[in-house]
Design an enzyme around this catalytic site. Structure first.
Site, PDB file in Angstrom:
ATOM      1  N   ARG A 238       0.860  -1.178   0.000  1.00 32.34           N
ATOM      2  CA  ARG A 238       0.000   0.000   0.000  1.00 32.34           C
ATOM      3  C   ARG A 238       0.900   1.233   0.000  1.00 32.34           C
ATOM      4  O   ARG A 238       1.932   1.258   0.672  1.00 32.34           O
ATOM      5  CB  ARG A 238      -0.886   0.040   1.257  1.00 32.34           C
ATOM      6  CG  ARG A 238      -2.038  -0.934   1.246  1.00 32.34           C
ATOM      7  CD  ARG A 238      -3.126  -0.534   0.252  1.00 32.34           C
ATOM      8  NE  ARG A 238      -4.273  -1.427   0.281  1.00 32.34           N
ATOM      9  CZ  ARG A 238      -4.423  -2.518  -0.464  1.00 32.34           C
ATOM     10  NH1 ARG A 238      -3.478  -2.875  -1.310  1.00 32.34           N
ATOM     11  NH2 ARG A 238      -5.510  -3.254  -0.384  1.00 32.34           N
ATOM     12  N   GLU A 267      -4.144   7.504  -4.859  1.00 32.40           N
ATOM     13  CA  GLU A 267      -4.484   6.735  -6.074  1.00 32.40           C
ATOM     14  C   GLU A 267      -5.847   7.162  -6.597  1.00 32.40           C
ATOM     15  O   GLU A 267      -6.756   7.370  -5.780  1.00 32.40           O
ATOM     16  CB  GLU A 267      -4.494   5.234  -5.766  1.00 32.40           C
ATOM     17  CG  GLU A 267      -3.111   4.707  -5.429  1.00 32.40           C
ATOM     18  CD  GLU A 267      -3.077   3.205  -5.162  1.00 32.40           C
ATOM     19  OE1 GLU A 267      -4.059   2.509  -5.454  1.00 32.40           O
ATOM     20  OE2 GLU A 267      -2.049   2.736  -4.657  1.00 32.40           O
ATOM     21  N   HIS A 286      -1.571  -0.047  -9.724  1.00 26.81           N
ATOM     22  CA  HIS A 286      -2.175  -0.949  -8.724  1.00 26.81           C
ATOM     23  C   HIS A 286      -2.827  -2.168  -9.398  1.00 26.81           C
ATOM     24  O   HIS A 286      -4.045  -2.318  -9.381  1.00 26.81           O
ATOM     25  CB  HIS A 286      -3.208  -0.185  -7.865  1.00 26.81           C
ATOM     26  CG  HIS A 286      -3.521  -0.886  -6.578  1.00 26.81           C
ATOM     27  ND1 HIS A 286      -3.845  -0.219  -5.428  1.00 26.81           N
ATOM     28  CD2 HIS A 286      -3.568  -2.206  -6.248  1.00 26.81           C
ATOM     29  CE1 HIS A 286      -4.087  -1.088  -4.454  1.00 26.81           C
ATOM     30  NE2 HIS A 286      -3.913  -2.309  -4.937  1.00 26.81           N
TER      31      HIS A 286
HETATM   32  N1  NAI Z   1      -0.622  -4.236  -5.054  1.00 24.94           N
HETATM   33  C1  NAI Z   1      -1.657  -5.041  -4.983  1.00 24.94           C
HETATM   34  O1  NAI Z   1      -2.449  -5.142  -5.914  1.00 24.94           O
HETATM   35  C2  NAI Z   1      -1.879  -5.868  -3.775  1.00 24.94           C
HETATM   36  C3  NAI Z   1      -1.499  -5.432  -2.533  1.00 24.94           C
HETATM   37  N2  NAI Z   1      -1.702  -6.213  -1.436  1.00 24.94           N
HETATM   38  C4  NAI Z   1      -1.270  -5.737  -0.114  1.00 24.94           C
HETATM   39  O2  NAI Z   1      -0.393  -6.684   0.455  1.00 24.94           O
HETATM   40  C5  NAI Z   1      -0.673  -6.808   1.834  1.00 24.94           C
HETATM   41  C6  NAI Z   1      -0.156  -8.120   2.350  1.00 24.94           C
HETATM   42  O3  NAI Z   1      -0.985  -9.179   1.924  1.00 24.94           O
HETATM   43  P1  NAI Z   1      -0.859 -10.655   2.550  1.00 24.94           P
HETATM   44  O4  NAI Z   1       0.506 -11.197   2.347  1.00 24.94           O
HETATM   45  O5  NAI Z   1      -2.010 -11.440   2.081  1.00 24.94           O
HETATM   46  O6  NAI Z   1      -1.041 -10.316   4.105  1.00 24.94           O
HETATM   47  P2  NAI Z   1      -0.611 -11.172   5.366  1.00 24.94           P
HETATM   48  O7  NAI Z   1      -1.420 -10.634   6.485  1.00 24.94           O
HETATM   49  O8  NAI Z   1      -0.671 -12.615   5.048  1.00 24.94           O
HETATM   50  O9  NAI Z   1       0.928 -10.785   5.540  1.00 24.94           O
HETATM   51  C7  NAI Z   1       1.400  -9.628   6.123  1.00 24.94           C
HETATM   52  C8  NAI Z   1       2.557  -9.985   7.049  1.00 24.94           C
HETATM   53  O10 NAI Z   1       3.098  -8.783   7.594  1.00 24.94           O
HETATM   54  C9  NAI Z   1       3.372  -8.989   8.974  1.00 24.94           C
HETATM   55  N3  NAI Z   1       3.345  -7.689   9.664  1.00 24.94           N
HETATM   56  C10 NAI Z   1       2.277  -6.916   9.967  1.00 24.94           C
HETATM   57  N4  NAI Z   1       2.671  -5.787  10.583  1.00 24.94           N
HETATM   58  C11 NAI Z   1       4.014  -5.855  10.679  1.00 24.94           C
HETATM   59  C12 NAI Z   1       5.010  -4.983  11.202  1.00 24.94           C
HETATM   60  N5  NAI Z   1       4.683  -3.813  11.780  1.00 24.94           N
HETATM   61  N6  NAI Z   1       6.314  -5.363  11.117  1.00 24.94           N
HETATM   62  C13 NAI Z   1       6.659  -6.542  10.553  1.00 24.94           C
HETATM   63  N7  NAI Z   1       5.753  -7.400  10.031  1.00 24.94           N
HETATM   64  C14 NAI Z   1       4.457  -7.062  10.097  1.00 24.94           C
HETATM   65  C15 NAI Z   1       2.281  -9.927   9.428  1.00 24.94           C
HETATM   66  O11 NAI Z   1       2.655 -10.620  10.610  1.00 24.94           O
HETATM   67  C16 NAI Z   1       2.130 -10.842   8.240  1.00 24.94           C
HETATM   68  O12 NAI Z   1       2.981 -11.958   8.342  1.00 24.94           O
HETATM   69  C17 NAI Z   1      -2.190  -6.605   1.904  1.00 24.94           C
HETATM   70  O13 NAI Z   1      -2.599  -6.181   3.174  1.00 24.94           O
HETATM   71  C18 NAI Z   1      -2.450  -5.567   0.832  1.00 24.94           C
HETATM   72  O14 NAI Z   1      -2.445  -4.287   1.381  1.00 24.94           O
HETATM   73  C19 NAI Z   1      -2.276  -7.440  -1.536  1.00 24.94           C
HETATM   74  C20 NAI Z   1      -2.700  -7.901  -2.747  1.00 24.94           C
HETATM   75  C21 NAI Z   1      -2.550  -7.154  -3.962  1.00 24.94           C
HETATM   76  O1  3PY Z   2      -6.231  -7.343  -2.745  1.00 24.38           O
HETATM   77  C1  3PY Z   2      -5.735  -6.225  -2.493  1.00 24.38           C
HETATM   78  O2  3PY Z   2      -5.498  -5.843  -1.350  1.00 24.38           O
HETATM   79  C2  3PY Z   2      -5.415  -5.332  -3.604  1.00 24.38           C
HETATM   80  O3  3PY Z   2      -4.722  -4.389  -3.443  1.00 24.38           O
HETATM   81  C3  3PY Z   2      -5.928  -5.611  -4.951  1.00 24.38           C
HETATM   82  O4  3PY Z   2      -5.845  -6.912  -5.293  1.00 24.38           O
END
Ligand code: NAI
Ligand code: 3PY
Length: 327
Positions: A238, A267, A286
Site C-alpha cells: 500500500r 491513487e 495498482h
Molecule cells: N498491489 C496489490 O495489488 C496488492 C497489494 N496487497 C497488499 O499486500 C498486503 C499483504 O498481503 P498478505 O501477504 O495477504 O497479508 P498477510 O497478512 O498474510 O501478511 C502480512 C505480514 O506482515 C506482517 N506484519 C504486519 N505488521 C508488521 C510490522 N509492523 N512489522 C513486521 N511485520 C508485520 C504480518 O505478521 C504478516 O505476516 C495486503 O494487506 C495488501 O495491502 C495485496 C494484494 C494485492
Molecule cells: O487485494 C488487495 O489488497 C489489492 O490491493 C488488490 O488486489
C-alpha cells in the site's frame, strides 16, 4: 423476501448471477468509482455491500442501519474501520490466498523491470533510438539472480515471493515480519533479519506489509538512508506504508538506485507526482492481482462471503479483527 445488497463495482456476469440466486441486488456498472453521495443513497436500506474501495467508517455506517456485512473484493482491508464496524455489529470479509501467486508474479515483474530497466529500453526501441549498442553509462542494469532480497512482511504473499526468489533466482532471502517462520526458513533456506540489517544488506527491498496504524510510513527518510545506493525499492503493498516524499528525496539524491511501484499514497497517482518523471522508477497502476482468472476468483469469493453474511451463515473469510462477531 430476499436480502438486499449493493455491488459497488462491475463484476463478471457469472458472479452477478450467483448473487441473484440469493439476493435482490443493485450494481454500479461503471468503470469510474461510485461517488460517495450515490453510494450512501444506495446503501441506506441494504443488508450487504460488496466493494473494493472507499472508507467504511462510522460516518458511513450511521447511514446503513440494516447493514450486516461489507464484503471486500481484495485482501488488504485498510479501508474498513474495524473498530466502527465492531461497534455497529457489521461483519467485514476479504479475499485472502486466491491472489497470492498472481501478486508474487507481479512483484517479480517490478523487480526485473526496475533492475534491467525494461520500460526505458522498451521505449528506446519503440522510439527508434536504437542506432548504437547501449553502453555502461547508458542503460546497463543490475543482476537479479544471486542478489540479496529483503522482504518486509512474510505473510501469505511474502512466502510466494520468497519461494520464487530462493528457488528460482537463487537469491539470498532476508525477511522481517512480526513472527519468525522457522518452517519457511527450513524449506527455502531464507533468513530472519532485524529491519536495519535487512535494509543495509539488501539489493532489493520489498515492501509487503498490510497498512494499519503500526505500519503507516514504515519506510521513511531514516530507512531509505540505510539502503545501499545500488539498491532497488519495490512496493506492492500500500502506498501509505511508505513516506512518499522520503522516497522521492532518496531517488532524487541518488541514495537508492531505483524503485518499482504498484501503489502510491494517493491513487490514482497525481499527475504532477515527481515519481512519474523519474526514468529509474517503474510505475504500475495498482495491478498486483489484476489477471482475468484471479480477479474472477476474487469476485466469486467475495460474492460467497456476501451471500453467507446476509443469509445468516458464517462467511469463510471474516477479517481477524471482526472474528469476535461470529463467535
Ligand atoms: N498491489 C496489490 O495489488 C496488492 C497489494 N496487497 C497488499 O499486500 C498486503 C499483504 O498481503 P498478505 O501477504 O495477504 O497479508 P498477510 O497478512 O498474510 O501478511 C502480512 C505480514 O506482515 C506482517 N506484519 C504486519 N505488521 C508488521 C510490522 N509492523 N512489522 C513486521 N511485520 C508485520 C504480518 O505478521 C504478516 O505476516 C495486503 O494487506 C495488501 O495491502 C495485496 C494484494 C494485492
Ligand atoms: O487485494 C488487495 O489488497 C489489492 O490491493 C488488490 O488486489
Amino acid at each position: 423476501m430476499k436480502p438486499k445488497v449493493f455491488i459497488a463495482k462491475p463484476i463478471p456476469k457469472e458472479v452477478e448471477e450467483y448473487i441473484a440466486q440469493y439476493c435482490e441486488y443493485k450494481i454500479w456498472n461503471k468503470e469510474e468509482s461510485i461517488p460517495i453521495e450515490r453510494l450512501l443513497k444506495e446503501a441506506a436500506d441494504i443488508d450487504g455491500l460488496m466493494t473494493s474501495q472507499g472508507a467504511i467508517n462510522m460516518e458511513f455506517l450511521k447511514n446503513t442501519p440494516r447493514l450486516k456485512i461489507v464484503s471486500k473484493i481484495g485482501v488488504g482491508y485498510d479501508n474498513l474501520d474495524t473498530d466502527a464496524m465492531k461497534a455497529c455489529g457489521v461483519l467485514g470479509t476479504h479475499t485472502p490466498y486466491v491472489l497470492d501467486e498472481t501478486v508474487a508474479d507481479l512483484v517479480f515483474g517490478l523487480i526485473l523491470s526496475a533492475a534491467r530497466r525494461i520500460p526505458e529500453l522498451h521505449n528506446f526501441v519503440k522510439d527508434q533510438k536504437w542506432d548504437k549498442s547501449i553502453s555502461e553509462s547508458f542503460l546497463y542494469g543490475q543482476d537479479v539472480h544471486h542478489a540479496t532480497i529483503g522482504i518486509i512482511g512474510m505473510g501469505r504473499i511474502g512466502e510466494k515471493i520468497a519461494r520464487r526468489a530462493a528457488l528460482g533466482f537463487e537469491m539470498k532471502v532476508l525477511y522481517n515480519s512480526t513472527t519468525r517462520k522457522p518452517a519457511l526458513e527450513e524449506k527455502y533456506g531464507i533468513h530472519y533479519s532485524e529491519i536495519n540489517p535487512l535494509l543495509e544488506e539488501s539489493d532489493f527491498v520489498l515492501m509487503m506489509l498490510p497498512l494499519n496504524e503500526s505500519t503507516y510510513h514504515f519506510m521513511g527518510e531514516e530507512q531509505f538512508n540505510r539502503m545501499k545506493s545500488s539498491a532497488i525499492f519495490i512496493n506492492c503493498a500500500r502506498g501509505q506504508v511508505v513516506d512518499e516524499k522520503a522516497l522521492i528525496h532518496a531517488l532524487k539524491e541518488g541514495k537508492i538506485y531505483g524503485a518499482g511501484l504498484d501503489v502510491y499514497e494517493a491513487e490514482p497517482v497525481e499527475k504532477d507526482n515527481p515519481l512519474l518523471e523519474m526514468a529509474n522508477v517503474v510505475t504500475l497502476p495498482h495491478i498486483g492481482s489484476a489477471t482475468e482468472k484471479t480477479r474472477f476468483d476474487m469476485a466469486m469469493i467475495a460474492a460467497k462471503n456476501l451471500v453467507a453474511g446476509v443469509t445468516g451463515q458464517v462467511p469463510e473469510h471474516v477479517v481477524p479483527e471482526l472474528q469476535d462477531l461470529i463467535k
